[in-house]
Each structure stands twice: as C-alpha cells, then as structure tokens.
Design a protein around this motif. Structure first.
Motif, PDB file in Angstrom:
ATOM      1  N   LEU A 141       7.792   0.046 -26.781  1.00  0.00           N
ATOM      2  CA  LEU A 141       7.439   0.762 -25.554  1.00  0.00           C
ATOM      3  C   LEU A 141       7.143   2.229 -25.852  1.00  0.00           C
ATOM      4  O   LEU A 141       6.188   2.804 -25.317  1.00  0.00           O
ATOM      5  N   ILE A 142       7.954   2.832 -26.702  1.00  0.00           N
ATOM      6  CA  ILE A 142       7.739   4.237 -27.058  1.00  0.00           C
ATOM      7  C   ILE A 142       6.413   4.406 -27.779  1.00  0.00           C
ATOM      8  O   ILE A 142       5.652   5.348 -27.511  1.00  0.00           O
ATOM      9  N   ARG A 143       6.098   3.491 -28.686  1.00  0.00           N
ATOM     10  CA  ARG A 143       4.821   3.570 -29.389  1.00  0.00           C
ATOM     11  C   ARG A 143       3.662   3.457 -28.396  1.00  0.00           C
ATOM     12  O   ARG A 143       2.656   4.184 -28.503  1.00  0.00           O
ATOM     13  N   THR A 144       3.791   2.539 -27.433  1.00  0.00           N
ATOM     14  CA  THR A 144       2.737   2.380 -26.428  1.00  0.00           C
ATOM     15  C   THR A 144       2.591   3.633 -25.584  1.00  0.00           C
ATOM     16  O   THR A 144       1.472   4.114 -25.346  1.00  0.00           O
ATOM     17  N   TYR A 145       3.707   4.189 -25.131  1.00  0.00           N
ATOM     18  CA  TYR A 145       3.624   5.375 -24.258  1.00  0.00           C
ATOM     19  C   TYR A 145       3.220   6.629 -25.021  1.00  0.00           C
ATOM     20  O   TYR A 145       2.696   7.573 -24.423  1.00  0.00           O
ATOM     21  N   ARG A 146       3.426   6.636 -26.309  1.00  0.00           N
ATOM     22  CA  ARG A 146       2.885   7.742 -27.105  1.00  0.00           C
ATOM     23  C   ARG A 146       1.355   7.724 -27.049  1.00  0.00           C
ATOM     24  O   ARG A 146       0.720   8.780 -26.952  1.00  0.00           O
ATOM     25  N   THR A 147       0.776   6.529 -27.119  1.00  0.00           N
ATOM     26  CA  THR A 147      -0.686   6.457 -27.055  1.00  0.00           C
ATOM     27  C   THR A 147      -1.182   6.848 -25.668  1.00  0.00           C
ATOM     28  O   THR A 147      -2.222   7.499 -25.536  1.00  0.00           O
ATOM     29  N   LEU A 148      -0.433   6.469 -24.623  1.00  0.00           N
ATOM     30  CA  LEU A 148      -0.825   6.857 -23.264  1.00  0.00           C
ATOM     31  C   LEU A 148      -0.796   8.369 -23.115  1.00  0.00           C
ATOM     32  O   LEU A 148      -1.684   8.971 -22.504  1.00  0.00           O
ATOM     33  N   ASP A 149       0.220   8.988 -23.677  1.00  0.00           N
ATOM     34  CA  ASP A 149       0.366  10.438 -23.572  1.00  0.00           C
ATOM     35  C   ASP A 149      -0.736  11.162 -24.338  1.00  0.00           C
ATOM     36  O   ASP A 149      -1.102  12.288 -24.002  1.00  0.00           O
ATOM     37  N   SER A 150      -1.265  10.501 -25.367  1.00  0.00           N
ATOM     38  CA  SER A 150      -2.336  11.117 -26.157  1.00  0.00           C
ATOM     39  C   SER A 150      -3.717  10.854 -25.562  1.00  0.00           C
ATOM     40  O   SER A 150      -4.707  11.439 -25.996  1.00  0.00           O
ATOM     41  N   GLY A 151      -3.781   9.949 -24.573  1.00  0.00           N
ATOM     42  CA  GLY A 151      -5.051   9.641 -23.934  1.00  0.00           C
ATOM     43  C   GLY A 151      -5.790   8.480 -24.549  1.00  0.00           C
ATOM     44  O   GLY A 151      -6.868   8.103 -24.079  1.00  0.00           O
ATOM     45  N   VAL A 152      -5.229   7.875 -25.607  1.00  0.00           N
ATOM     46  CA  VAL A 152      -5.860   6.711 -26.251  1.00  0.00           C
ATOM     47  C   VAL A 152      -4.878   5.555 -26.156  1.00  0.00           C
ATOM     48  O   VAL A 152      -3.912   5.480 -26.919  1.00  0.00           O
ATOM     49  N   TYR A 153      -5.120   4.635 -25.216  1.00  0.00           N
ATOM     50  CA  TYR A 153      -4.137   3.573 -24.946  1.00  0.00           C
ATOM     51  C   TYR A 153      -4.214   2.456 -25.980  1.00  0.00           C
ATOM     52  O   TYR A 153      -5.295   1.969 -26.322  1.00  0.00           O
ATOM     53  N   TYR A 154      -3.032   2.074 -26.481  1.00  0.00           N
ATOM     54  CA  TYR A 154      -2.926   0.909 -27.358  1.00  0.00           C
ATOM     55  C   TYR A 154      -1.600   0.233 -27.069  1.00  0.00           C
ATOM     56  O   TYR A 154      -0.546   0.858 -27.168  1.00  0.00           O
ATOM     57  N   ASP A 155      -1.650  -1.042 -26.693  1.00  0.00           N
ATOM     58  CA  ASP A 155      -0.456  -1.793 -26.322  1.00  0.00           C
ATOM     59  C   ASP A 155       0.223  -2.328 -27.587  1.00  0.00           C
ATOM     60  O   ASP A 155      -0.333  -3.169 -28.281  1.00  0.00           O
ATOM     61  N   THR A 156       1.419  -1.829 -27.884  1.00  0.00           N
ATOM     62  CA  THR A 156       2.153  -2.228 -29.088  1.00  0.00           C
ATOM     63  C   THR A 156       3.204  -3.259 -28.706  1.00  0.00           C
ATOM     64  O   THR A 156       4.249  -2.917 -28.144  1.00  0.00           O
ATOM     65  N   LEU A 157       2.948  -4.530 -28.980  1.00  0.00           N
ATOM     66  CA  LEU A 157       3.867  -5.602 -28.615  1.00  0.00           C
ATOM     67  C   LEU A 157       4.790  -5.914 -29.785  1.00  0.00           C
ATOM     68  O   LEU A 157       4.337  -6.047 -30.919  1.00  0.00           O
ATOM     69  N   PRO A 158       6.107  -6.047 -29.529  1.00  0.00           N
ATOM     70  CA  PRO A 158       7.022  -6.415 -30.618  1.00  0.00           C
ATOM     71  C   PRO A 158       6.668  -7.777 -31.206  1.00  0.00           C
ATOM     72  O   PRO A 158       6.131  -8.652 -30.510  1.00  0.00           O
ATOM     73  N   GLN A 159       6.985  -7.971 -32.472  1.00  0.00           N
ATOM     74  CA  GLN A 159       6.671  -9.235 -33.125  1.00  0.00           C
ATOM     75  C   GLN A 159       7.597 -10.366 -32.663  1.00  0.00           C
ATOM     76  O   GLN A 159       7.164 -11.502 -32.484  1.00  0.00           O
ATOM     77  N   GLY A 160       8.864 -10.086 -32.487  1.00  0.00           N
ATOM     78  CA  GLY A 160       9.814 -11.117 -32.092  1.00  0.00           C
ATOM     79  C   GLY A 160       9.612 -11.547 -30.655  1.00  0.00           C
ATOM     80  O   GLY A 160       9.395 -10.704 -29.776  1.00  0.00           O
ATOM     81  N   PRO A 161       9.687 -12.852 -30.356  1.00  0.00           N
ATOM     82  CA  PRO A 161       9.444 -13.327 -28.993  1.00  0.00           C
ATOM     83  C   PRO A 161      10.463 -12.828 -27.983  1.00  0.00           C
ATOM     84  O   PRO A 161      10.126 -12.597 -26.818  1.00  0.00           O
ATOM     85  N   VAL A 162      11.716 -12.655 -28.396  1.00  0.00           N
ATOM     86  CA  VAL A 162      12.738 -12.170 -27.464  1.00  0.00           C
ATOM     87  C   VAL A 162      12.454 -10.715 -27.091  1.00  0.00           C
ATOM     88  O   VAL A 162      12.428 -10.344 -25.909  1.00  0.00           O
ATOM     89  N   ALA A 163      12.248  -9.873 -28.095  1.00  0.00           N
ATOM     90  CA  ALA A 163      11.923  -8.473 -27.828  1.00  0.00           C
ATOM     91  C   ALA A 163      10.627  -8.349 -27.038  1.00  0.00           C
ATOM     92  O   ALA A 163      10.504  -7.486 -26.157  1.00  0.00           O
ATOM     93  N   ALA A 164       9.655  -9.206 -27.335  1.00  0.00           N
ATOM     94  CA  ALA A 164       8.379  -9.157 -26.625  1.00  0.00           C
ATOM     95  C   ALA A 164       8.557  -9.471 -25.145  1.00  0.00           C
ATOM     96  O   ALA A 164       7.889  -8.870 -24.296  1.00  0.00           O
ATOM     97  N   ASN A 165       9.461 -10.381 -24.826  1.00  0.00           N
ATOM     98  CA  ASN A 165       9.690 -10.711 -23.426  1.00  0.00           C
ATOM     99  C   ASN A 165      10.346  -9.541 -22.691  1.00  0.00           C
ATOM    100  O   ASN A 165       9.984  -9.221 -21.551  1.00  0.00           O
ATOM    101  N   VAL A 166      11.323  -8.896 -23.355  1.00  0.00           N
ATOM    102  CA  VAL A 166      11.946  -7.714 -22.762  1.00  0.00           C
ATOM    103  C   VAL A 166      10.888  -6.632 -22.540  1.00  0.00           C
ATOM    104  O   VAL A 166      10.842  -5.975 -21.493  1.00  0.00           O
ATOM    105  N   TYR A 167      10.014  -6.455 -23.511  1.00  0.00           N
ATOM    106  CA  TYR A 167       8.932  -5.468 -23.420  1.00  0.00           C
ATOM    107  C   TYR A 167       8.047  -5.755 -22.201  1.00  0.00           C
ATOM    108  O   TYR A 167       7.758  -4.850 -21.402  1.00  0.00           O
TER     109      TYR A 167
END
Length: 211
Positions: free
Chosen positions: A109-135
C-alpha cells in the motif's frame, strides 16, 4: 497421557489452538510458530505481558524519509482510526492472515501511495494471496471512505499524501509490536484492543465513520 505436540512430556495445560493437552515447553516453543493461537488464550496473553521487545532502531525503521509527527497524528486522528480499524477488519476477514501478511500488505500500500503522491500511479499488489486480499480490502475501504466524504461534503477531503503518512505510521507500529513468529498476531491483537474489532466474527471494512 502425553503432550499432544511432542508426545513425550506430561501435559500441563489445555491448548485451544490444537484442541488438546500440551506441556509447558511446547506451549512456549510452538506458540504462534506451528500453533495458531486464539488471541484470547490465557497463556498467549500472559506471554504478551512478559514479552519485552527491544526498542526499534530508528536507523532501521521503514520509510525513514517520511516524517509522521505527533501533531499530524492528532490532526488526522479520525482517518487514522478508520485505517487502523479497517486494517484489523480486513485481516480478520482473511483466513490465515498473520502479522507478516499485514506487513506485506502495508508495504505494498505504501509503495502504491508513493506513486500516487508522485503523480505516476502504479498499483503494487503483494505476491502472497493472503496479503493481497488484505491489500484489496484496504483499497476498497479507502475508496468507500472517500465516496462517503464526497456524499457528505461535496468533495473528498482525504489527500493521498495523508493516507501515505498514516500507512507509514501503521507500518512502523507493526514493526514495534510484531514478535517475528511465523504465525504471530501481536500487532493484530493490539489493533483489536484499540479498535474493538471482533476476531471471531470478521467482516469487511464497510462501516464508515467520518471525522
């Protein structure tokens, strides 16, 4: 009768995590390692009280370039409460989620919101399915929060930069509470205590309370 785990020593206590009698040594060594301990287990709670984690090294804290002063937390306490409550709900609604999964979700989430704050959006999804669901549930919850703001105020008052800083705060909080065990949920237990989230009847973060 022998311990249900080591099958050698005499059992001394009932373990709700495995539903059997175990010895004190196995309780100490297998707790939150091979056994998923209920957060209300009396022996787990006693161990939490005895745990004295080392204070974190400021040089090793994640995202050191992002400052989160106390004044900022006070000014955004409503949003912080929503994010903390939503994070706990998302984790408890995801079977098998532990602190390490929540850490991975927060990191993504932090990696994704860093891109939002920079103006270049990139959705960083965790590799693990459990973490990805929480994300995904956290992203949905934040979107619902902003939609509720839009309906109430005519605009969303929540900035990406504010969300980013509060996610960093939660990430650091996890680093100070997690015990590093593979099935550890010390951080989730802390969130449960702060936000009165039910671990027995989890539900997705749908209840919105605007500050």
């Amino acid at each position: 009768m022998t311990c249900a785990i080591c099958e050698t020593r005499r059992p001394k206590r009932f373990c709700p995590g495995i539903g059997g009698e175990i010895c004190t040594i196995c309780c100490g060594t297998e707790r939150e390692v091979t056994v998923t301990c209920p957060l209300d287990c009396e022996f787990l709670l006693e161990a939490r009280r005895r745990d004295k984690p080392l204070p974190p090294n400021p040089e090793q804290m994640p995202n050191r370039d992002i400052q989160v002063p106390e004044g900022f937390l006070r000014d955004h306490k409503g949003l912080l409460a929503f994010l903390g409550h939503s994070l706990a709900q998302a984790a408890f609604a995801t079977p098998g989620a532990v602190d390490l999964d929540v850490r991975d979700a927060l990191d993504a989430l932090i990696r994704t919101y860093r891109t939002l704050d920079s103006g270049v959006y990139y959705d960083t999804l965790p590799q693990g399915p459990v973490a990805a669901n929480v994300y995904r549930m956290m992203q949905q919850g934040i979107g619902d929060f902003r939609q509720a703001e839009q309906q109430r105020f005519g605009t969303s008052r929540t900035r990406d930069a504010d969300v980013l800083r509060l996610l960093v705060f939660l990430h650091r909080f996890e680093a100070t509470r997690s015990n590093g065990r593979s099935r550890g949920r010390a951080f989730l237990g802390a969130l449960q205590g702060f936000y009165a989230v039910s671990a027995s009847e989890p539900s997705p973060p749908s209840s919105l309370i605007l500050p």
